[in-house]
Design a protein around this motif. Structure first.
Motif, mmCIF file in Angstrom:
data_model
loop_
_atom_site.group_PDB
_atom_site.id
_atom_site.type_symbol
_atom_site.label_atom_id
_atom_site.label_comp_id
_atom_site.label_asym_id
_atom_site.label_seq_id
_atom_site.Cartn_x
_atom_site.Cartn_y
_atom_site.Cartn_z
ATOM 1 N N SER A 156 6.250 -16.061 2.558
ATOM 2 C CA SER A 156 6.280 -15.051 1.440
ATOM 3 C C SER A 156 7.673 -14.633 1.326
ATOM 4 C CB SER A 156 5.143 -13.585 1.979
ATOM 5 O OG SER A 156 5.832 -13.047 3.095
ATOM 6 N N ILE A 157 7.835 -14.036 -0.010
ATOM 7 C CA ILE A 157 8.902 -13.323 -0.369
ATOM 8 C C ILE A 157 8.928 -11.745 -0.564
ATOM 9 C CG2 ILE A 157 10.704 -13.061 -2.111
ATOM 10 C CD1 ILE A 157 10.429 -16.144 -2.503
ATOM 11 N N ALA A 158 9.413 -10.864 0.274
ATOM 12 C CA ALA A 158 9.278 -9.522 0.166
ATOM 13 C C ALA A 158 10.508 -8.917 -0.910
ATOM 14 C CB ALA A 158 9.405 -9.070 1.483
ATOM 15 N N GLU A 159 9.976 -8.012 -1.916
ATOM 16 C CA GLU A 159 10.945 -7.140 -2.640
ATOM 17 C C GLU A 159 10.900 -5.846 -1.862
ATOM 18 O OE1 GLU A 159 10.293 -8.033 -7.095
ATOM 19 O OE2 GLU A 159 8.825 -9.603 -5.890
ATOM 20 N N VAL A 160 11.833 -5.464 -1.245
ATOM 21 C CA VAL A 160 11.828 -4.256 -0.608
ATOM 22 C C VAL A 160 12.813 -3.215 -1.681
ATOM 23 C CG1 VAL A 160 12.435 -2.933 1.422
ATOM 24 C CG2 VAL A 160 12.013 -5.333 1.472
ATOM 25 N N GLU A 161 11.896 -1.888 -2.029
ATOM 26 C CA GLU A 161 12.496 -0.921 -2.963
ATOM 27 C C GLU A 161 12.895 0.295 -2.050
ATOM 28 O OE1 GLU A 161 9.460 -0.876 -5.603
ATOM 29 O OE2 GLU A 161 9.936 -2.883 -6.676
ATOM 30 N N LYS A 178 0.927 -1.123 -0.204
ATOM 31 C CA LYS A 178 0.022 0.016 0.164
ATOM 32 C C LYS A 178 0.895 1.332 -0.087
ATOM 33 C CE LYS A 178 -4.022 -2.077 2.257
ATOM 34 N NZ LYS A 178 -4.990 -1.989 3.468
ATOM 35 N N ASN A 179 2.175 1.488 0.613
ATOM 36 C CA ASN A 179 2.793 2.380 0.728
ATOM 37 C C ASN A 179 3.783 2.326 -0.459
ATOM 38 O OD1 ASN A 179 4.912 0.580 1.128
ATOM 39 N ND2 ASN A 179 5.481 0.936 3.068
ATOM 40 N N GLY A 180 3.777 1.491 -1.603
ATOM 41 C CA GLY A 180 4.325 1.681 -2.625
ATOM 42 C C GLY A 180 5.952 1.284 -2.653
ATOM 43 N N ALA A 181 6.477 0.805 -1.408
ATOM 44 C CA ALA A 181 7.716 0.647 -1.161
ATOM 45 C C ALA A 181 8.341 -0.710 -1.463
ATOM 46 C CB ALA A 181 8.164 1.039 0.030
ATOM 47 N N GLY A 182 7.412 -1.436 -2.107
ATOM 48 C CA GLY A 182 7.925 -2.776 -2.395
ATOM 49 C C GLY A 182 6.780 -3.803 -2.836
ATOM 50 N N TRP A 183 7.006 -5.117 -2.695
ATOM 51 C CA TRP A 183 6.091 -6.065 -3.133
ATOM 52 C C TRP A 183 6.157 -7.402 -2.218
ATOM 53 C CZ3 TRP A 183 2.968 -5.507 -7.770
ATOM 54 C CH2 TRP A 183 3.596 -4.632 -8.704
ATOM 55 N N THR A 184 5.139 -7.991 -2.266
ATOM 56 C CA THR A 184 4.976 -9.324 -1.392
ATOM 57 C C THR A 184 4.272 -10.200 -2.316
ATOM 58 O OG1 THR A 184 4.721 -8.549 0.929
ATOM 59 C CG2 THR A 184 3.800 -10.598 0.398
ATOM 60 N N THR A 185 5.300 -11.525 -2.495
ATOM 61 C CA THR A 185 4.828 -12.683 -3.160
ATOM 62 C C THR A 185 4.589 -13.610 -1.994
ATOM 63 O OG1 THR A 185 6.331 -12.401 -4.988
ATOM 64 C CG2 THR A 185 5.596 -14.474 -4.927
ATOM 65 N N GLU A 186 3.363 -14.230 -2.157
ATOM 66 C CA GLU A 186 2.819 -14.949 -1.248
ATOM 67 C C GLU A 186 2.953 -16.575 -1.513
ATOM 68 O OE1 GLU A 186 -0.639 -14.667 1.800
ATOM 69 O OE2 GLU A 186 -1.458 -15.712 0.321
ATOM 70 N N LEU A 187 3.519 -17.171 -0.838
ATOM 71 C CA LEU A 187 3.954 -18.651 -1.322
ATOM 72 C C LEU A 187 2.655 -19.501 -1.009
ATOM 73 C CD1 LEU A 187 6.708 -17.518 -1.776
ATOM 74 C CD2 LEU A 187 7.587 -19.780 -1.049
ATOM 75 N N LEU A 188 2.422 -19.278 0.555
ATOM 76 C CA LEU A 188 1.379 -20.131 1.372
ATOM 77 C C LEU A 188 0.892 -19.624 2.586
ATOM 78 C CD1 LEU A 188 0.285 -23.310 1.445
ATOM 79 C CD2 LEU A 188 2.387 -23.647 2.716
#
Length: 201
Positions: free
Chosen positions: A46-51, A23-33
């Motif tokens: 999950s895997i977080a892509e922190v920008e 929601k804050n636009g600072a990254g992405w979450t990929t939910e595995l399970l």
């Protein structure tokens, strides 16, 4: 009468994960399970892509473990004054989800594996292991083991019904009424997660 197989396994393909913008636009979450698959989960991978630098979400009653997958690292600055750093190649930290903190990137974006579990309902552990040849995992009733393939390839034994894993795929391994044995062979690097749930929810 033939006794049912103790194995109960599923394979999650990388292309089927849910990837969501923060929601804050600072990254992405990929939910595995997440288990169960609802907003009221007991545990979640999950895997977080922190920008960009920013605050972490607060999760009361939840334990977390982060492990660095890619990037030059991240500094975790807790509100109580404690500072911890996730350093390459696989720095990790376990902490309480209700502790407020800010994440500060160290020279560029990072990619992090995230395990979360409700401490009153489960316990979890996370390991990173090289996959060189054969490996056997024993799963007790009430446990779930997860093998997430970071790189390379792997193949489970035929009786598991899982077949071949490619980089990014995830195997979820369970037992029914008795201990289950899972044999895997391959080359690469894998994350292993063991979750033990504490009775009925």
């Amino acid at each position: 009468m033939t006794e049912p197989s103790p194995q109960h396994a599923t394979l999650l393909r990388a292309q089927d994960y849910r990837r969501m913008r923060w929601k804050n636009g600072a990254g992405w979450t990929t939910e595995l399970l997440r288990v169960p698959d609802s907003d009221d989960w007991c545990w979640r991978l999950s895997i977080a892509e922190v920008e960009a630098d920013g605050p972490f979400s607060v999760y009361p009653g939840v334990e977390r473990e982060l492990m660095l997958l890619a990037g030059n690292g991240m500094r975790l600055c807790f509100e109580d004054g404690v500072t911890q750093t996730l350093s390459p190649p696989r720095g990790s930290l376990r902490f309480a989800g209700e502790r407020p903190l800010q994440g500060q990137l160290l020279d560029g974006p990072s990619r992090d594996f995230n395990v979360m579990w409700k401490r009153d309902e489960a316990d979890a552990r996370l390991w990173c292991r090289p996959l060189v040849g054969a490996m056997v995992l024993f799963v007790e009733p009430g446990e779930t083991w997860v093998l997430h393939l970071l790189s390379g390839h792997a193949r489970f034994s035929e009786e598991s019904g899982l077949g071949r894993l490619e980089s990014g795929d995830t195997a979820v391994l369970r037992a029914s009424r008795r201990r289950a044995r899972y044999a895997v062979d391959g080359a690469g690097e894998a994350l292993l997660v063991r979750v033990e749930e504490r009775g009925e929810r």
